[in-house]
Design a protein around this motif. Structure first.
Motif, mmCIF file in Angstrom:
data_model
loop_
_atom_site.group_PDB
_atom_site.id
_atom_site.type_symbol
_atom_site.label_atom_id
_atom_site.label_comp_id
_atom_site.label_asym_id
_atom_site.label_seq_id
_atom_site.Cartn_x
_atom_site.Cartn_y
_atom_site.Cartn_z
ATOM 1 N N TYR A 267 0.841 -1.203 0.000
ATOM 2 C CA TYR A 267 0.000 0.000 0.000
ATOM 3 C C TYR A 267 0.874 1.251 0.000
ATOM 4 C CZ TYR A 267 -3.001 3.649 2.051
ATOM 5 O OH TYR A 267 -3.661 4.824 2.317
ATOM 6 N N VAL A 270 2.476 1.789 -3.376
ATOM 7 C CA VAL A 270 1.555 2.404 -4.332
ATOM 8 C C VAL A 270 1.469 3.905 -4.076
ATOM 9 C CG1 VAL A 270 -0.832 2.477 -5.134
ATOM 10 C CG2 VAL A 270 0.237 0.274 -4.612
ATOM 11 N N SER A 273 4.534 5.500 -5.466
ATOM 12 C CA SER A 273 4.534 5.596 -6.927
ATOM 13 C C SER A 273 3.642 6.728 -7.420
ATOM 14 C CB SER A 273 4.071 4.268 -7.528
ATOM 15 O OG SER A 273 2.692 4.041 -7.262
ATOM 16 N N ARG A 274 2.636 7.095 -6.625
ATOM 17 C CA ARG A 274 1.738 8.179 -7.025
ATOM 18 C C ARG A 274 2.336 9.556 -6.702
ATOM 19 N NH1 ARG A 274 -3.797 6.389 -7.143
ATOM 20 N NH2 ARG A 274 -3.762 4.236 -7.954
ATOM 21 N N GLN A 353 0.424 -5.049 -11.288
ATOM 22 C CA GLN A 353 -0.579 -4.007 -11.399
ATOM 23 C C GLN A 353 -1.903 -4.450 -10.791
ATOM 24 O OE1 GLN A 353 -0.094 -0.806 -12.409
ATOM 25 N NE2 GLN A 353 -2.146 -0.585 -11.538
ATOM 26 N N ALA A 356 -1.648 -3.927 -7.052
ATOM 27 C CA ALA A 356 -1.715 -2.494 -6.760
ATOM 28 C C ALA A 356 -3.155 -1.999 -6.861
ATOM 29 C CB ALA A 356 -0.812 -1.717 -7.714
ATOM 30 N N THR A 357 -3.857 -2.469 -7.873
ATOM 31 C CA THR A 357 -5.264 -2.080 -8.041
ATOM 32 C C THR A 357 -6.116 -2.632 -6.904
ATOM 33 O OG1 THR A 357 -5.025 -2.024 -10.440
ATOM 34 C CG2 THR A 357 -7.258 -2.226 -9.570
ATOM 35 N N ALA A 360 -5.539 -0.500 -3.857
ATOM 36 C CA ALA A 360 -6.190 0.809 -4.009
ATOM 37 C C ALA A 360 -7.703 0.680 -3.857
ATOM 38 C CB ALA A 360 -5.842 1.409 -5.364
#
Length: 414
Positions: A267, A270, A273-274, A353, A356-357, A360
């Motif tokens: 988490y 992620v 990365s944002r 991915q 990660a999704t 999120a």
């Protein structure tokens, strides 16, 4: 729409109940961004019943009932007793400071503005450990005291001098040791031998199969003081000599804590990365969490992930403590554990991915518009400090370790 609730604090008892309700939603050991706090708290309540992250020192489990007894003594109405009890909670703070206690004194900073008093903080412990009958309130205790006085005055005289008339129980444990005479003038957190003996017996009787009950009766090897206390609730010296079922329960809790730690690290990866944020040493937070996940992955593979039977037992434990367990929560935990088991290396998790999704989506499901990863909530994402919920679940071990140390010190001094 965000759910809210409120209340009008009409009396101390109502305030105590509502503050306790609010505390059910709090646990300061880790931030619960992924909505797994119910599982964490179920483990904590199972391993260490009666404990709370709001607790400071174990002698408060005796201070509160002692103050109840003192408030009831020689007062003729519930209102007088309640007022005396409220005053005594603040007098206790002063008495502890007079006794040269600083750390762990409830009300030391807030003073007269204190809202969460010792009785509020420790009432759950008193009920769980049988110091006061479950479901009892402070007012009911005072009412029972008055009823017993009336019964003692009006009971008929028995012809048999050995006859004993049973009076209505007050709700307080009859074996509670007597309060020290200087309780409200100068006192400290040091347990007397009789205090420690009472607490050990109460815990063992009320929660006989818990890790807490085992540890109050069995001090782990090498634990001599606070500096030598085990770092983990599942340290080898704690696990050694545990009964088979308890050993399995503690091991399962430890493997769950390791597994979910990885989800929280992902988490944060992620989030990194944002934001593309950098650390003080010039490296990015993304690099930091990638390295941490690689280290964690090796540990997780060494320790082992919860399997299907472990998860089935965990779900049973959660519901047995009265907590709700949504299908989405089960699905998230089961999916995460399966992904780690299927991964050939940490890189599979770092660069996935789909994971990660999933992380999120999980945060947005639990936090809605407040989620950091909600595309419309850039302000929350920008407020990320570089770490959110990266602490591993310890199930209140830090608090419990201090309680046990106080008990062990009393035993050593006797």
């Amino acid at each position: 729409m965000t759910s809210v609730f409120g209340w009008v604090a009409t009396d101390a008892e109502q305030r105590r109940r509502m503050t306790g309700l609010v505390d059910q939603f709090r646990d300061s050991t880790t931030i619960d961004d992924l909505g797994l706090g119910g599982i964490r708290d179920a483990f904590a309540d199972t391993l260490f019943p009666g404990t709370s992250t709001l607790h400071t020192r174990i002698r408060y489990a005796l201070f509160v009932p002692w103050l109840m007894q003192l408030a009831a003594d020689r007062r003729s109405s519930v209102s007088e007793m309640s007022a005396a009890f409220a005053r005594s909670e603040f007098q206790l703070t002063t008495a502890l400071l007079e006794g040269r206690e600083v750390t762990g004194v409830i009300g030391r900073v807030a003073g007269a503005d204190l809202k969460r008093t010792a009785s509020v903080v420790y009432w759950g412990m008193l009920s769980s450990w049988g110091v006061i009958s479950r479901g009892f309130t402070l007012r009911q205790y005072f009412e029972r005291v008055l009823l017993r006085r009336m019964q003692a005055r009006t009971q008929p005289r028995a012809d048999d001098p050995e006859a004993v008339w049973e009076l209505t129980p007050t709700g307080l444990h009859e074996g509670l040791p007597s309060a020290p005479p200087d309780l409200l003038t100068s006192t400290d957190f040091t347990l007397r031998p009789e205090d420690a003996r009472f607490l050990r017996e109460s815990i063992t009787y009320s929660a006989p199969d818990s890790l807490l009950a085992h540890l109050v009766q069995n001090k782990p090897d090498g634990w001599t003081d606070r500096d030598s206390a085990p770092e983990s609730f599942a340290s080898p010296e704690v696990m050694r000599d545990l009964p088979l079922e308890l050993h399995s329960e503690v091991d399962r809790a430890y493997r769950y804590s390791v597994a979910i730690h990885g989800a929280n690290l992902l988490y944060n990866l992620v989030l990194a990365s944002r934001t593309h944020r950098k650390r003080d040493d010039g490296s990015t937070y993304g690099e930091h969490y990638e390295a941490w996940i690689r280290e964690w992955f090796d540990e997780a593979r060494s320790v082992g992930l919860p399997d299907a039977e472990d998860l089935r037992r965990i779900w049973m434990m959660v519901t047995s403590t009265g907590r709700a367990l949504s299908p989405s929560t089960r699905s998230f935990v089961e999916g995460w554990c399966a992904a780690v088991v299927d991964a050939t290396s940490a890189e599979d998790l770092i660069h996935s991915q789909s994971l990660a999704t999933r992380v999120a989506n999980r945060e947005q499901e639990k936090k809605g518009p407040r989620a950091r990863l909600n595309p419309s909530n850039r302000q929350a994402l920008d407020a990320w400090t570089g770490a959110a919920g990266t602490g591993r679940n310890t199930f209140r071990w830090g608090i419990v370790r201090d309680h046990l140390q106080d008990l062990y010190d009393a035993e050593a001094a006797s």
